[in-house]
Design an enzyme around this catalytic site. Structure first.
Site, PDB file in Angstrom:
ATOM      1  N   ARG A  24      25.560  48.475  -8.553  1.00 57.97           N
ATOM      2  CA  ARG A  24      25.001  48.890  -9.857  1.00 57.97           C
ATOM      3  C   ARG A  24      25.150  50.400 -10.073  1.00 57.97           C
ATOM      4  NH1 ARG A  24      25.054  44.062  -9.579  1.00 57.97           N
ATOM      5  NH2 ARG A  24      23.299  42.640  -9.927  1.00 57.97           N
ATOM      6  N   SER A  45      17.044  42.927 -15.262  1.00 56.24           N
ATOM      7  CA  SER A  45      16.367  43.420 -14.052  1.00 56.24           C
ATOM      8  C   SER A  45      15.974  44.874 -14.262  1.00 56.24           C
ATOM      9  CB  SER A  45      17.299  43.363 -12.850  1.00 56.24           C
ATOM     10  OG  SER A  45      17.815  42.069 -12.731  1.00 56.24           O
ATOM     11  N   GLU A  78      16.774  50.321 -12.356  1.00 57.05           N
ATOM     12  CA  GLU A  78      18.168  50.054 -12.724  1.00 57.05           C
ATOM     13  C   GLU A  78      18.381  50.416 -14.196  1.00 57.05           C
ATOM     14  OE1 GLU A  78      19.977  46.295 -11.418  1.00 57.05           O
ATOM     15  OE2 GLU A  78      20.752  46.084 -13.470  1.00 57.05           O
TER      16      GLU A  78
HETATM   17  P1  FAD Z   1      23.644  50.153 -23.370  1.00 55.34           P
HETATM   18  O1  FAD Z   1      22.286  49.663 -23.020  1.00 55.34           O
HETATM   19  O2  FAD Z   1      23.952  50.396 -24.809  1.00 55.34           O
HETATM   20  O3  FAD Z   1      23.922  51.494 -22.551  1.00 55.34           O
HETATM   21  C1  FAD Z   1      23.589  51.604 -21.195  1.00 55.34           C
HETATM   22  C2  FAD Z   1      23.936  53.016 -20.706  1.00 55.34           C
HETATM   23  O4  FAD Z   1      25.341  53.202 -20.750  1.00 55.34           O
HETATM   24  C3  FAD Z   1      23.364  54.119 -21.613  1.00 55.34           C
HETATM   25  O5  FAD Z   1      23.047  55.214 -20.794  1.00 55.34           O
HETATM   26  C4  FAD Z   1      24.502  54.478 -22.564  1.00 55.34           C
HETATM   27  O6  FAD Z   1      24.439  55.810 -23.003  1.00 55.34           O
HETATM   28  C5  FAD Z   1      25.712  54.245 -21.658  1.00 55.34           C
HETATM   29  N1  FAD Z   1      26.897  53.735 -22.386  1.00 55.34           N
HETATM   30  C6  FAD Z   1      26.983  52.562 -23.063  1.00 55.34           C
HETATM   31  N2  FAD Z   1      28.241  52.397 -23.522  1.00 55.34           N
HETATM   32  C7  FAD Z   1      28.947  53.481 -23.146  1.00 55.34           C
HETATM   33  C8  FAD Z   1      30.296  53.885 -23.321  1.00 55.34           C
HETATM   34  N3  FAD Z   1      31.184  53.156 -24.001  1.00 55.34           N
HETATM   35  N4  FAD Z   1      30.676  55.065 -22.782  1.00 55.34           N
HETATM   36  C9  FAD Z   1      29.807  55.844 -22.073  1.00 55.34           C
HETATM   37  N5  FAD Z   1      28.517  55.516 -21.891  1.00 55.34           N
HETATM   38  C10 FAD Z   1      28.093  54.347 -22.406  1.00 55.34           C
HETATM   39  N6  FAD Z   1      23.346  43.736 -15.867  1.00 55.34           N
HETATM   40  C11 FAD Z   1      24.050  43.339 -14.793  1.00 55.34           C
HETATM   41  O7  FAD Z   1      24.721  44.151 -14.134  1.00 55.34           O
HETATM   42  N7  FAD Z   1      24.047  42.036 -14.389  1.00 55.34           N
HETATM   43  C12 FAD Z   1      23.361  41.087 -15.040  1.00 55.34           C
HETATM   44  O8  FAD Z   1      23.400  39.918 -14.655  1.00 55.34           O
HETATM   45  C13 FAD Z   1      22.584  41.466 -16.180  1.00 55.34           C
HETATM   46  N8  FAD Z   1      21.822  40.572 -16.832  1.00 55.34           N
HETATM   47  C14 FAD Z   1      21.065  40.963 -17.892  1.00 55.34           C
HETATM   48  C15 FAD Z   1      20.282  40.010 -18.557  1.00 55.34           C
HETATM   49  C16 FAD Z   1      19.517  40.364 -19.636  1.00 55.34           C
HETATM   50  C17 FAD Z   1      18.664  39.320 -20.327  1.00 55.34           C
HETATM   51  C18 FAD Z   1      19.548  41.699 -20.115  1.00 55.34           C
HETATM   52  C19 FAD Z   1      18.756  42.091 -21.342  1.00 55.34           C
HETATM   53  C20 FAD Z   1      20.308  42.662 -19.466  1.00 55.34           C
HETATM   54  C21 FAD Z   1      21.080  42.301 -18.339  1.00 55.34           C
HETATM   55  N9  FAD Z   1      21.866  43.240 -17.639  1.00 55.34           N
HETATM   56  C22 FAD Z   1      22.615  42.838 -16.568  1.00 55.34           C
HETATM   57  C23 FAD Z   1      21.882  44.644 -18.061  1.00 55.34           C
HETATM   58  C24 FAD Z   1      22.902  44.959 -19.199  1.00 55.34           C
HETATM   59  O9  FAD Z   1      23.195  43.814 -19.941  1.00 55.34           O
HETATM   60  C25 FAD Z   1      24.212  45.534 -18.669  1.00 55.34           C
HETATM   61  O10 FAD Z   1      23.975  46.684 -17.895  1.00 55.34           O
HETATM   62  C26 FAD Z   1      25.196  45.900 -19.798  1.00 55.34           C
HETATM   63  O11 FAD Z   1      26.430  46.290 -19.258  1.00 55.34           O
HETATM   64  C27 FAD Z   1      24.690  46.997 -20.726  1.00 55.34           C
HETATM   65  O12 FAD Z   1      25.578  47.082 -21.806  1.00 55.34           O
HETATM   66  P2  FAD Z   1      25.172  47.729 -23.176  1.00 55.34           P
HETATM   67  O13 FAD Z   1      26.402  47.813 -24.028  1.00 55.34           O
HETATM   68  O14 FAD Z   1      24.023  47.022 -23.778  1.00 55.34           O
HETATM   69  O15 FAD Z   1      24.745  49.193 -22.711  1.00 55.34           O
HETATM   70  P1  NAP Z   2      18.572  34.680  -7.630  1.00 51.86           P
HETATM   71  O1  NAP Z   2      19.760  33.791  -7.671  1.00 51.86           O
HETATM   72  O2  NAP Z   2      17.207  34.103  -7.789  1.00 51.86           O
HETATM   73  O3  NAP Z   2      18.606  35.573  -6.333  1.00 51.86           O
HETATM   74  C1  NAP Z   2      17.615  36.603  -6.124  1.00 51.86           C
HETATM   75  C2  NAP Z   2      18.309  37.824  -5.565  1.00 51.86           C
HETATM   76  O4  NAP Z   2      18.877  37.493  -4.312  1.00 51.86           O
HETATM   77  C3  NAP Z   2      19.402  38.270  -6.475  1.00 51.86           C
HETATM   78  O5  NAP Z   2      18.986  39.463  -7.060  1.00 51.86           O
HETATM   79  C4  NAP Z   2      20.639  38.415  -5.608  1.00 51.86           C
HETATM   80  O6  NAP Z   2      21.089  39.758  -5.450  1.00 51.86           O
HETATM   81  C5  NAP Z   2      20.205  37.956  -4.234  1.00 51.86           C
HETATM   82  N1  NAP Z   2      21.077  36.853  -3.744  1.00 51.86           N
HETATM   83  C6  NAP Z   2      21.020  35.536  -4.069  1.00 51.86           C
HETATM   84  N2  NAP Z   2      21.952  34.846  -3.386  1.00 51.86           N
HETATM   85  C7  NAP Z   2      22.607  35.752  -2.620  1.00 51.86           C
HETATM   86  C8  NAP Z   2      23.683  35.669  -1.702  1.00 51.86           C
HETATM   87  N3  NAP Z   2      24.257  34.511  -1.405  1.00 51.86           N
HETATM   88  N4  NAP Z   2      24.112  36.805  -1.109  1.00 51.86           N
HETATM   89  C9  NAP Z   2      23.556  38.003  -1.396  1.00 51.86           C
HETATM   90  N5  NAP Z   2      22.527  38.143  -2.273  1.00 51.86           N
HETATM   91  C10 NAP Z   2      22.055  37.032  -2.866  1.00 51.86           C
HETATM   92  O7  NAP Z   2      18.750  35.828  -8.752  1.00 51.86           O
HETATM   93  P2  NAP Z   2      18.528  35.790 -10.307  1.00 51.86           P
HETATM   94  O8  NAP Z   2      17.453  36.746 -10.623  1.00 51.86           O
HETATM   95  O9  NAP Z   2      18.479  34.402 -10.835  1.00 51.86           O
HETATM   96  O10 NAP Z   2      19.893  36.461 -10.796  1.00 51.86           O
HETATM   97  C11 NAP Z   2      21.119  35.818 -10.567  1.00 51.86           C
HETATM   98  C12 NAP Z   2      22.248  36.829 -10.600  1.00 51.86           C
HETATM   99  O11 NAP Z   2      22.304  37.458 -11.878  1.00 51.86           O
HETATM  100  C13 NAP Z   2      22.079  37.949  -9.571  1.00 51.86           C
HETATM  101  O12 NAP Z   2      23.334  38.294  -9.065  1.00 51.86           O
HETATM  102  C14 NAP Z   2      21.483  39.079 -10.377  1.00 51.86           C
HETATM  103  O13 NAP Z   2      21.840  40.353  -9.885  1.00 51.86           O
HETATM  104  C15 NAP Z   2      22.100  38.844 -11.760  1.00 51.86           C
HETATM  105  N6  NAP Z   2      21.193  39.330 -12.804  1.00 51.86           N
HETATM  106  C16 NAP Z   2      21.165  40.661 -13.031  1.00 51.86           C
HETATM  107  C17 NAP Z   2      20.349  41.170 -14.017  1.00 51.86           C
HETATM  108  C18 NAP Z   2      20.367  42.640 -14.320  1.00 51.86           C
HETATM  109  O14 NAP Z   2      19.816  43.047 -15.326  1.00 51.86           O
HETATM  110  N7  NAP Z   2      20.973  43.447 -13.503  1.00 51.86           N
HETATM  111  C19 NAP Z   2      19.531  40.328 -14.760  1.00 51.86           C
HETATM  112  C20 NAP Z   2      19.562  38.981 -14.458  1.00 51.86           C
HETATM  113  C21 NAP Z   2      20.400  38.485 -13.482  1.00 51.86           C
HETATM  114  P3  NAP Z   2      22.054  40.557  -6.459  1.00 51.86           P
HETATM  115  O15 NAP Z   2      21.188  40.948  -7.611  1.00 51.86           O
HETATM  116  O16 NAP Z   2      22.472  41.727  -5.656  1.00 51.86           O
HETATM  117  O17 NAP Z   2      23.171  39.689  -6.869  1.00 51.86           O
END
Ligand code: FAD
Ligand code: NAP
Length: 339
Positions: free
Chosen positions: A164, A239, A335
């Site tokens: 991340r 998250s 995050e």
């Molecule tokens: P924004 O929120 O608009 O911006 C985020 C940051 O990036 C800000 O600081 C902004 O200034 C900067 N930025 C945005 N675009 C640019 C650009 N083009 N150039 C330079 N800077 C920029 N994330 C995960 O990694 N994995 C997941 O599974 C995941 N699941 C999610 C589920 C839900 C329900 C929600 C609400 C969020 C989730 N996220 C997840 C977080 C998010 O969706 C991601 O991080 C996504 O990439 C953000 O994109 P955005 O365009 O909305 O960014």
């Molecule tokens: P989950 O499947 O309930 O698992 C809980 C956590 O355990 C996850 O965060 C994941 O880490 C870790 N995990 C599960 N299986 C694993 C494996 N085999 N090896 C290593 N790590 C493992 O998680 P969840 O909340 O439903 O989310 C599912 C996936 O979507 C995850 O990868 C999570 O990161 C992603 N997600 C991200 C966001 C966001 O905003 N960043 C929001 C929703 C979901 P990791 O997070 O490192 O993968």
């Protein structure tokens, strides 16, 4: 160039924050970006780039010129028998782009289905889910330097992707606008990742014995829809905290009181804990104060039930960080970006 003054952030961020933006300008082309930068220099205003607003918590009004990135376009840069190099402009919606690739039978991004936000933000925190991160399919990106409008490419190595993390969240924070991203995807012999989380059991439920990129994407979509709060219904940014990576020694300490502590190997002498598990164990799951809360099904997600202010959510996050440090000796890191 159309500049809107004093407009609301509501509808532009998935947390549902209602703060005011000093000035807003939409960019649909690189020329727009250059004009907005010129306007910004002339008016000596700070600039803030907004994509889909799904990874940001606004805790105050935005006293800046907000550049709303809506650069569109998807094209094939190159292909051979095995791979395709596909380029997407930063304002493309991430999930629609992933679905487009799956429809062309281009593999590698299926596990990243239904992540909100835009293509341009995907390298910012090296988005990841279900065992895949964009660094696994990333080729290069094009970015515009905000200081002088210079355009250049960054290779994967130069982006310094981590868990991340990327250079754009660290040393180069606030210096670049990511305008295009190129991904290298498979055209055949797709490498399927089904072992992570609930994917296998979901495929079983769907009675899929021979998964392909389409069925994996469907499984991921179903799991996500069943577990995660939909920002259209309840404000959130996914998250709120990263999963902490800790020393094995600390895990052994935690296990003295919590033998069931969820953990995954994370390299030599290190393990990754599930932050959601720690928060739930500490008793925060379902907590609510006013309209700020911890989601009832997924403790890693902080939510806005309607009228929470950004600083109420941020203060809840700080209380959780402090409590987890006291109870487990683990320091959680946010995050979500905070403005
Ligand atoms: P924004 O929120 O608009 O911006 C985020 C940051 O990036 C800000 O600081 C902004 O200034 C900067 N930025 C945005 N675009 C640019 C650009 N083009 N150039 C330079 N800077 C920029 N994330 C995960 O990694 N994995 C997941 O599974 C995941 N699941 C999610 C589920 C839900 C329900 C929600 C609400 C969020 C989730 N996220 C997840 C977080 C998010 O969706 C991601 O991080 C996504 O990439 C953000 O994109 P955005 O365009 O909305 O960014
Ligand atoms: P989950 O499947 O309930 O698992 C809980 C956590 O355990 C996850 O965060 C994941 O880490 C870790 N995990 C599960 N299986 C694993 C494996 N085999 N090896 C290593 N790590 C493992 O998680 P969840 O909340 O439903 O989310 C599912 C996936 O979507 C995850 O990868 C999570 O990161 C992603 N997600 C991200 C966001 C966001 O905003 N960043 C929001 C929703 C979901 P990791 O997070 O490192 O993968």
């Amino acid at each position: 160039m159309n500049i809107q003054k004093g407009t609301s952030l509501f509808g532009l961020n998935t947390f549902g924050m209602k703060a005011t933006i000093a000035q807003l300008a939409k960019a649909t082309s690189l020329e727009d970006v250059q004009s907005i930068l010129e306007y910004q220099y002339k008016n000596k205003m700070p600039l803030f780039i907004l994509g889909g607003g799904s990874n940001i918590l606004f805790t105050k009004d935005v006293e800046a010129l907000v550049l709303l990135n809506r650069l569109k376009g998807i094209s094939v840069r190159e292909q051979n028998e095995d791979y395709v190099w596909v380029e997407a402009c930063a304002g493309e919606n991430w999930h629609q782009f992933v679905q487009h690739c799956i429809q062309q039978n281009w593999g590698g991004m299926e596990n990243l289905s239904l992540i909100p936000g835009n293509v341009g933000a995907s390298p910012m925190q090296n988005i990841g889910a279900y065992g895949v991160e964009i660094k696994d399919v990333f080729h290069s990106l094009e970015a515009v330097r905000l200081r002088d409008g210079q355009v250049r490419e960054f290779s994967a190595e130069e982006c310094r992707f981590g868990y991340r993390e990327s250079i754009f969240k660290q040393e180069e924070k606030g210096n670049w606008l990511i305008s295009k991203v190129t991904y290298r995807l498979t055209r055949k012999n797709h490498v399927l990742k089904t072992e992570y989380g609930a994917i296998l059991s979901e495929l079983e439920k769907m009675k899929i014995t021979h998964p392909d990129i389409q069925s994996i994407s469907k499984a991921v979509i179903q799991i996500r829809q069943s577990k995660l709060p939909d920002p259209a219904e309840i404000g959130n940014a996914g998250s709120f905290f990263k999963n902490p990576v800790i020393e094995l020694e600390l895990l052994e300490n935690i296990k003295l009181n919590h033998p069931d502590c969820v953990n995954y190997p994370a390299g030599e002498g290190k393990v990754k804990l599930a932050a959601g598990w720690l928060i739930e164990k500490a008793g925060w799951k379902g907590y609510r104060k006013g309209d700020a809360g911890v989601h009832k099904n997924q403790a890693l997600v902080l939510v806005n039930y309607g009228h929470a202010k950004g600083d109420e959510i941020a203060s809840l996050a700080d209380q959780i960080i402090e409590d987890i440090l006291i109870k487990f000796g683990v320091k959680l890191e946010k995050e979500v970006n905070i403005y």
